[in-house]
Design a protein around this motif. Structure first.
Motif, PDB file in Angstrom:
ATOM      1  N   ASP A   1      -7.348   4.924   1.076  1.00  0.00           N
ATOM      2  CA  ASP A   1      -5.931   4.171   2.412  1.00  0.00           C
ATOM      3  C   ASP A   1      -5.390   3.699   0.281  1.00  0.00           C
ATOM      4  O   ASP A   1      -5.697   1.813   0.728  1.00  0.00           O
ATOM      5  N   PRO A   2      -4.062   4.341   0.115  1.00  0.00           N
ATOM      6  CA  PRO A   2      -3.421   3.680  -0.989  1.00  0.00           C
ATOM      7  C   PRO A   2      -2.331   2.420  -0.843  1.00  0.00           C
ATOM      8  O   PRO A   2      -2.668   2.187  -1.170  1.00  0.00           O
ATOM      9  N   GLY A   3      -2.539   2.587   0.717  1.00  0.00           N
ATOM     10  CA  GLY A   3      -1.438   1.826   1.500  1.00  0.00           C
ATOM     11  C   GLY A   3       0.354   2.281   1.079  1.00  0.00           C
ATOM     12  O   GLY A   3       0.937   3.430   0.815  1.00  0.00           O
ATOM     13  N   PRO A   4       1.317   1.304   0.830  1.00  0.00           N
ATOM     14  CA  PRO A   4       2.404   1.496   1.511  1.00  0.00           C
ATOM     15  C   PRO A   4       3.280   2.739   0.430  1.00  0.00           C
ATOM     16  O   PRO A   4       1.870   2.028  -1.023  1.00  0.00           O
ATOM     17  N   ASP A   5       4.537   2.255  -0.020  1.00  0.00           N
ATOM     18  CA  ASP A   5       4.704   2.929  -1.941  1.00  0.00           C
ATOM     19  C   ASP A   5       4.791   1.457  -2.575  1.00  0.00           C
ATOM     20  O   ASP A   5       6.319   0.972  -2.180  1.00  0.00           O
ATOM     21  N   ASP A   6       4.695   0.918  -2.940  1.00  0.00           N
ATOM     22  CA  ASP A   6       3.940  -0.640  -3.434  1.00  0.00           C
ATOM     23  C   ASP A   6       4.262   0.087  -4.737  1.00  0.00           C
ATOM     24  O   ASP A   6       2.699  -0.573  -5.074  1.00  0.00           O
ATOM     25  N   ALA A   7       5.161  -0.156  -6.315  1.00  0.00           N
ATOM     26  CA  ALA A   7       4.888   0.469  -6.972  1.00  0.00           C
ATOM     27  C   ALA A   7       3.737  -0.412  -8.134  1.00  0.00           C
ATOM     28  O   ALA A   7       3.042  -0.062  -8.444  1.00  0.00           O
TER      29      ALA A   7
END
Length: 545
Positions: free
Chosen positions: A313-319
């Motif tokens: 679960d890398p999660g949201p596209d948050d750099a």
């Protein structure tokens, strides 16, 4: 059990707890129940200066005094010994005597004056023809002192009605300042800093607040079993020591990180760096806290420097979050697995893959046609139910078993780290809240069936801990799953009752009845799960059943 080789801290054997007993002497007042407490000496070896209930260690003589003690049916030898110890301690410390004469008269001031607090207690009572009123002493709770403390006790918290006509008088050696106080007042004074009480006392008083009379307390204790049993665990929050009981959210995480109870783990939510849970498991929480995400979405890294890492679960596209994941793994991410395709779980997969040079394949289940547009997801490789993802290095193997668990989402899956008995539950099981089941992609019958699947997996694979996508680690994995299913079925019963009370009404009216224990501001979200319940109820014909 997590492998000992993967524990973060060297383990030590906690001090053995000593058997003891304490008693809450209660009385009724116009304002509710009050409990007798006394202040311990400031030089005492345990809880110096604290206000406590009378009690102390169990002596060998307590077990030998059964012949002069009255016993209830169902009160076994252990409970009888504990009651005798509590009666003896309440007399030695406060001059309160729970005993009666052969004709049923309670012990009085003359009897109390005739007994020497410093001489053998049972023999003196026997000489005066007194029977110890152990049958009037009930078990309320069972506390075992925290594993991190050097002095530990295994102690029932007993309850009894204060004998009529007696007045407490402290021994002025170990105990001082006997005081009658309501549970609420004791807690308020403690919060104000004028009435120091320790953790088990605080939690016991909190639960005692719900009782209006002494009779209510005694009736609740009639089963001969404690209303709760606890051996608390300790950690740090904002640098301060905090303790937790088994049902409280951080308990499972403390048990995983430090099984022997050492106070070494910080529970603060961090988004700036990973939190190590085992040597081969790290959690990094995305900076997306909110009503639906709690403290944020948990991403996990499973593996070590020798094996490389699987990112879950890398999660949201948050750099920034993805960069921290990459850095925590030293850039060695071999696989990326998404438990499902919701917007706070899978959008970060492609950017993380690109950050890693496009090498790690993205795995999971593709989103179903029922998924919302924001939840569309196509993995590089589709995982199969029962498949095992294995990677190894440094002489260790880390194996993740794939379990398809539809319900929260049609493409939801969970993962079991087989070697360490850990369940990565995605959104199917959360800590501190129940997940939303949102049709058409969510299905309540599927959700409940998947809970059964996970409960069976707990037995089959020895799962003890659940690592959710939101919240701290959960302990007592199978029990937590059982409680969650029971909660859902209880909610279902309320939905059925609402549908019967207002046939033909809509969600807005049913939610007020079925979710009356939820703040109204949450009803719009609750209506999504309500719809899932209604669809299941109607499909199974339960309203008219």
């Amino acid at each position: 059990m997590a492998r000992p080789s993967q524990l973060l801290h060297p383990q030590r054997e906690p001090a053995a707890p000593r058997p003891a007993a304490t008693v809450l002497l209660l009385r009724d007042t116009p304002g509710g129940i009050e409990v007798l407490m006394t202040r311990r000496s400031t030089t005492a070896s345990f809880a110096p200066g604290a206000y406590v209930f009378p009690g102390g260690g169990i002596d060998a003589a307590d077990a030998q005094a059964h012949g002069i003690a009255a016993r209830r049916p169902g009160q076994d030898d252990l409970r009888l010994t504990q009651a005798i110890a509590a009666i003896r301690e309440s007399f030695e410390e406060l001059g309160v005597l729970l005993a009666r004469h052969a004709d049923g008269r309670g012990a009085n001031a003359t009897d109390i004056a005739a007994l020497d607090r410093h001489q053998p207690f049972a023999a003196q009572c026997s000489a005066r023809g007194l029977t110890l009123a152990a049958d009037e002493v009930y078990v309320l709770a069972h506390w075992i002192t925290d594993r991190d403390l050097p002095r530990r006790f295994d102690v029932p918290f007993l309850v009894a009605r204060m004998p009529h006509g007696q007045q407490p008088v402290a021994d002025e050696a170990e105990q001082f300042e006997p005081v009658w106080v309501s549970p609420a007042d004791a807690l308020a004074r403690h919060k104000a800093g004028t009435f120091f009480i320790i953790f088990p006392t605080i939690r016991t008083l909190e639960r005692l607040q719900k009782f209006a009379t002494v009779d209510e307390v005694l009736r609740a204790c009639a089963s001969e079993q404690p209303l709760w049993t606890s051996c608390p665990r300790a950690g740090f929050v904002a640098g301060e020591e905090m303790r937790y009981m088994e049902h409280e959210m951080p308990y499972g995480e403390l048990a995983l990180v430090s099984p022997d109870g050492q106070m070494v783990h910080h529970l603060d939510w961090r988004t700036d760096r990973p939190v190590a849970l085992l040597k081969n498991v790290m959690r990094l929480t995305a900076p997306n806290p909110g009503v639906m995400t709690g403290p944020g979405t948990n991403s996990y890294l499973v593996g070590d420097a020798g094996s490389g890492y699987i990112a879950i679960d890398p999660g949201p596209d948050d750099a920034q979050h993805l960069q921290r994941l990459y850095d925590a793994a030293n850039g060695d991410i071999r696989l990326i697995v998404c438990t499902h395709s919701h917007a706070d779980h899978s959008p970060g997969a492609r950017p993380l893959q690109a950050l890693c040079g496009g090498k790690p394949p993205i795995m999971g289940l593709p989103s179903a046609p029922t998924a919302r547009p924001s939840s569309e997801f196509t993995p590089d490789r589709v995982l199969q139910n029962g498949e095992r993802l294995m990677h190894s290095g440094s002489g260790l193997q880390h194996s993740l078993l794939v379990i398809h668990t539809p319900g929260h989402a049609a493409n939801h899956l969970c993962l079991v780290l087989l070697e360490d008995g850990l369940l990565f539950s995605g959104d199917h099981v959360l800590n501190g809240s129940t997940t939303v089941v949102d049709p058409p992609d969510g299905d309540m019958t599927d959700y409940l069936d998947s809970l059964d699947t996970l409960a069976a997996a707990c037995d089959q694979y020895g799962i003890e801990f659940i690592l959710p996508a939101h919240g701290h680690v959960l302990g007592f994995a199978k029990q937590a799953i059982g409680h969650l299913k029971a909660h859902r079925l209880k909610r279902e019963a309320k939905v059925i009752a609402a549908m019967r009370a207002k046939p033909g009404a809509g969600m807005a009216e049913w939610v007020e009845l079925a979710y009356d224990d939820v703040p109204p501001r949450m009803w719009p979200v609750a209506q999504r799960s309500l719809l899932a319940h209604v669809q299941r109820i109607e499909a199974l014909g339960m309203v008219n059943g």
